[in-house]
Design a protein around this motif. Structure first.
Motif, mmCIF file in Angstrom:
data_model
loop_
_atom_site.group_PDB
_atom_site.id
_atom_site.type_symbol
_atom_site.label_atom_id
_atom_site.label_comp_id
_atom_site.label_asym_id
_atom_site.label_seq_id
_atom_site.Cartn_x
_atom_site.Cartn_y
_atom_site.Cartn_z
ATOM 1 N N ASP A 1 1.004 -1.174 0.067
ATOM 2 C CA ASP A 1 0.017 -0.119 0.061
ATOM 3 C C ASP A 1 0.805 1.105 -0.289
ATOM 4 O O ASP A 1 2.114 1.133 0.158
ATOM 5 C CB ASP A 1 -1.017 -0.003 1.361
ATOM 6 C CG ASP A 1 -1.632 1.275 1.332
ATOM 7 O OD1 ASP A 1 -2.506 1.661 0.481
ATOM 8 O OD2 ASP A 1 -1.796 1.791 2.348
ATOM 9 N N LYS A 2 0.612 2.333 -0.311
ATOM 10 C CA LYS A 2 1.136 3.608 -0.324
ATOM 11 C C LYS A 2 1.092 4.529 0.768
ATOM 12 O O LYS A 2 1.916 4.374 1.673
ATOM 13 C CB LYS A 2 0.817 4.334 -1.622
ATOM 14 C CG LYS A 2 1.874 5.559 -1.733
ATOM 15 C CD LYS A 2 1.591 6.288 -3.056
ATOM 16 C CE LYS A 2 0.289 7.310 -2.739
ATOM 17 N NZ LYS A 2 0.342 8.584 -2.102
ATOM 18 N N THR A 3 -0.076 5.087 1.141
ATOM 19 C CA THR A 3 -0.086 6.218 2.179
ATOM 20 C C THR A 3 -0.268 5.290 3.432
ATOM 21 O O THR A 3 -0.709 4.500 3.916
ATOM 22 C CB THR A 3 -1.448 6.755 2.151
ATOM 23 O OG1 THR A 3 -1.690 7.306 0.889
ATOM 24 C CG2 THR A 3 -1.739 7.882 3.119
ATOM 25 N N THR B 1 -0.930 14.329 -2.590
ATOM 26 C CA THR B 1 -2.289 13.691 -2.295
ATOM 27 C C THR B 1 -3.131 14.710 -2.046
ATOM 28 O O THR B 1 -3.003 15.716 -1.102
ATOM 29 C CB THR B 1 -2.256 12.802 -1.164
ATOM 30 O OG1 THR B 1 -1.265 11.610 -1.566
ATOM 31 C CG2 THR B 1 -3.523 12.086 -1.099
ATOM 32 N N SER C 1 -2.796 1.598 -4.517
ATOM 33 C CA SER C 1 -3.077 2.870 -3.832
ATOM 34 C C SER C 1 -4.279 3.389 -3.895
ATOM 35 O O SER C 1 -5.018 3.308 -5.051
ATOM 36 C CB SER C 1 -2.116 3.879 -3.911
ATOM 37 O OG SER C 1 -2.389 4.954 -3.404
#
Length: 809
Positions: free
Chosen positions: A506-508, A607, A649
């Motif tokens: 995952d990113k965040t 973002t 993401s």
């Protein structure tokens, strides 16, 4: 109704084994007191008398009746609250210390309490800690009745009403220490009294001296055979009663053979016997097992109490919010728990109300409404806006671990495994066969060597080292993972990590961190009230981006937080709430366009979190992505090790270029992925035969973590704890994640190598023993020595492997 009479002769109590001066008789069985008789009748009434099949006279001398008023203090609500781990008005969880727990029969009885009392839902014994964990139905029984039942059956709990810091009485197996001491004393003296026999080659000139020494040795051997060696005989007999040849059977037979042969030779005057070997066998076996048990206990202690458990909580002090480790919480701390965050300690609710989801504790998914002043138990999860609580009981990492491995989640993958292999019985059969063949050979060759050879064969073989090599290896590896801030659910996860070939990130919050993120706002100007409203709503969510915005706005606007109503969080989309009669929405662009077609599109990276007030889109916050140190290096290491990398993401694709520079252009990247889409993507990889590891934040990624073969929740000292994860990794350790996976892969080779070494030891040892080149005493020293050497080997090997990979060991 069973008849009761007084027997005229002394008998052994059928329940506890004590002598009966005036035994009480029931069902043709004798008892030392009315208490033991009553417990027997209770078990008999509930068809639980196979309790007595596990051991002879297994019970503890019981009270057998409820003493009127003795436990009335347990009706006091304040005391009930102090002893209760959890209650929702339906089921209650308690843990009792039972120093009397001493054998498998105790465990069996304690785990079958639900068959005796219908109000008990389940009970689970922890033999190492001498504790029993009981879940009972408040509508059918009470804490007082539970304690009374335990006391009735002879297991009265040790109950301390002092602070949690007050220590329980230290419990250790004193009887085992006595066994070692007696065996060591007798062995040393038997060896000393045998020196004249050794040095004179059996020809002692002084008349009668040889017989005196022989009978002294025989006298000294009696405490060894009847006291120190009793556990081998008891264990072997239990196995035979269950039609199972366990690993103690050949040891018990070897001791009996050595003792029986010695008694025959001494009485018949044909020789001095093998009492030195027999006592040495018992002494060194006990020493070896004590060492094994202490080593395993130290691994368990490191895991339960000392390993780093990366959970944190927001503490409010003098109006300032600060994140601290859960382990640092003390009584009286004011904590802030946001939506979907776990409550890490028993605490009193200080906010007007909270919706607590106890599914992690009890399996019940329906949130429970709590009002200000009510007690909320550790393990609950807030569903809705942020709440404030005052801690009344410090957090317990071992309790969280217990919840993590709760039976509610036992249908999950990566269950902890028992490494006692079913082939252990075949090992024993093979050992008896070899002993019989060796005895037959020497009977036809040199009959005087038959008994020494048989005894040596039975003693020198070491199934313990074969069976326990995996346990000790993975136990030490769990400790090393913990020291490197990666906490695994159980040992089964290590094996799974060693089989992984595909990694999904995952990113965040996973490969990005929030400490130095820069926040910019673009759109219509916001006044102080509107800023405070947005700050208040963003504070309610546990999402990393919400926390960043809330923290940034707190620096710009120091006004007090406002009352929040109707807070809702939409996974992967955003949050909605009402503050001062204004409906607020924070979230993604699609979430904002659900309100209005107006949009603010920017070309810069970052973002975007859009804001709407009363249906009108005001603007967006842009949060710069600050990637974790060492990300590029760890991506290169993982690809070099043959892993396939993927990125999922929920954010936009503005960061694709930066991510390609960090992870590589060949890594598949999917953006604007909902939690369900992430789950489906992992399932599609598994359908292709991939073994998938997912790294996520533990909140929006819970479904994907559950679906993957192994799920790791990345944490920055937050209490976003999800039972769906198989491990928790501190965010600061992402840079060494490749080394951690390589270390997990080393587990199987270490286990395999230790297994091979154990087999080689048994082959060589049996080879020497069958050839008559190994005395029983030397065999007795070598057997536990092999187990100890295997334990030392796996400990050093796993520690060396960790250091070679740059990890702290």
């Amino acid at each position: 109704m069973p008849t009761t009479t007084i027997a005229e002769t002394t008998e052994i109590c059928y329940h506890c084994g004590e002598n009966c001066d005036h035994s009480i008789k029931a069902e043709e069985k004798f008892f030392c007191c009315e208490g033991c008789r009553q417990v027997f009748l209770l078990l008999n009434e509930n068809d639980l008398c196979n309790y007595y099949d596990l051991d002879k006279n297994p019970g503890i001398r019981a009270k057998g009746r409820f003493v009127s008023g003795r436990f009335d203090y347990l009706d006091d609500p304040s005391i009930i609250r102090k002893l209760t781990r959890f209650t929702d008005g339906k089921q209650t969880h308690v843990v009792f210390s039972l120093p009397q727990m001493h054998c498998a029969s105790c465990i069996w009885l304690l785990e079958n309490l639900h068959k005796i009392h219908p109000g008990i839902i389940s009970s689970k014994a922890n033999f190492q800690r001498k504790e029993v964990f009981i879940i009972f139905d408040e509508a059918l029984t009470s804490l007082k009745k539970i304690v009374g039942l335990l006391a009735f059956t002879g297991y009265e709990p040790y109950i301390s009403l002092q602070d949690e810091e007050a220590k329980k009485p230290v419990s250790y197996n004193r009887k085992y220490i006595y066994r070692i001491g007696v065996a060591g004393f007798c062995f040393g003296n038997i060896m000393m009294l045998s020196f004249p026999e050794y040095f004179s080659s059996g020809n002692i000139e002084q008349k009668g001296l040889k017989e005196v020494f022989s009978y002294l040795n025989l006298t000294l051997s009696l405490p060894v055979i009847f006291f120190s060696a009793s556990e081998f005989f008891v264990s072997a007999w239990k196995g035979l009663r269950q039609k199972w040849l366990n690993i103690d059977a050949p040891i018990a037979l070897a001791i009996l053979v050595a003792f029986g042969r010695s008694v025959y030779e001494i009485i018949s005057g044909t020789g001095p016997g093998y009492l030195d070997s027999m006592s040495g066998i018992v002494f060194f076996m006990l020493i070896g097992r004590w060492f094994q048990n202490k080593t395993y206990d130290s691994f368990s202690f490191d895991r339960d109490y000392k390993s780093y458990f990366p959970l944190g909580v927001t503490v409010i002090k003098e109006g300032t919010e600060k994140n601290i480790p859960v382990s640092s919480l003390i009584k009286g701390d004011r904590i802030l728990v946001r939506n979907e965050e776990m409550i890490p300690a028993d605490a009193v609710l200080m906010s007007p109300e909270g919706n607590i989801d106890y599914s992690f504790v009890s399996g019940e998914n329906t949130p429970v409404l709590k009002r200000k002043g009510e007690l909320i138990y550790a393990g609950g999860k807030q569903s809705g806006g942020a709440i404030e609580l005052d801690v009344v009981t410090p957090a317990s990492g071992s309790y969280i671990t217990q919840l993590w491995n709760n039976e509610i989640f036992h249908n999950r993958k990566n269950q902890d495994k028992s490494f006692i292999h079913p082939w252990s019985r075949y090992f024993t059969y093979a050992l008896f066969t070899i002993a019989l063949l060796a005895g037959t050979y020497w009977y036809n060759t040199d009959p005087s060597r038959v008994w020494p050879v048989i005894t040596s064969v039975l003693i020198v073989a070491c199934p313990c080292s074969l069976l326990l090599s995996a346990t000790f290896t993975y136990g030490n590896m769990l400790r090393i993972f913990g020291k490197n801030k990666m906490y695994l659910k159980n040992a089964g996860v290590i094996e799974t990590l060693g089989k992984i070939d595909t990694l999904v990130f995952d990113k965040t919050g996973t490969i990005t961190h929030n400490q130095s993120a820069i926040v910019r706002y673009e759109g219509e100007a916001l006044n102080a009230t509107e800023l405070n409203i947005i700050k208040t709503v963003s504070r309610q969510s546990s999402h990393p981006l919400s926390k960043i915005i809330s923290s940034d706005l707190q620096k710009r606007n120091s006004d007090r937080f406002l009352q929040v109503n109707g807070f809702r969080e939409f996974a992967g989309m955003g949050v909605e709430a009402s503050v001062a009669d204004i409906t607020v929405r924070l979230g993604s662009s699609p979430f904002a366009r659900f309100i209005t077609e107006k949009d603010f599109t920017t070309e810069d990276t970052g973002t975007h979190i859009y804001v709407s007030l009363n249906g009108e889109l005001k603007g967006n916050f842009t949060v710069s992505n600050d990637y974790r140190p060492g990300l590029r290096q760890v991506a290169e290491e993982l690809e070099k090790d043959g892993y396939n990398l993927h990125l999922l993401s929920g954010d936009n694709n503005h960061e694709r270029k930066n991510l390609e520079e960090l992870l590589g252009t060949e890594v598949p990247m999917l953006f604007r992925q909902s939690p369900q889409q992430k789950l489906d993507y992992i399932k599609s990889l598994q359908d292709q035969g991939k073994k998938v590891l997912m790294l996520g934040d533990g909140l929006n990624d819970a479904g994907a973590l559950q679906q993957s073969d192994a799920g790791i929740a990345v944490s920055d000292d937050t209490n976003l704890f999800s039972p769906a994860s198989d491990a928790i990794l501190h965010g600061s350790k992402i840079g060494q994640f490749g080394r951690l996976l390589r270390f997990a892969r080393s587990g199987k080779p270490i286990v395999t190598l230790s297994f091979i070494l154990s087999i080689l030891y048994n082959i060589v040892g049996l080879g020497f023993a069958t050839q008559g080149l190994l005395s029983p005493l030397v065999a007795a020293i070598l057997m536990p020595a092999s187990s100890i050497s295997i334990v030392i080997f796996v400990t050093l090997a796993s520690s060396f492997s960790a250091r070679m990979k740059g990890l702290e060991a």
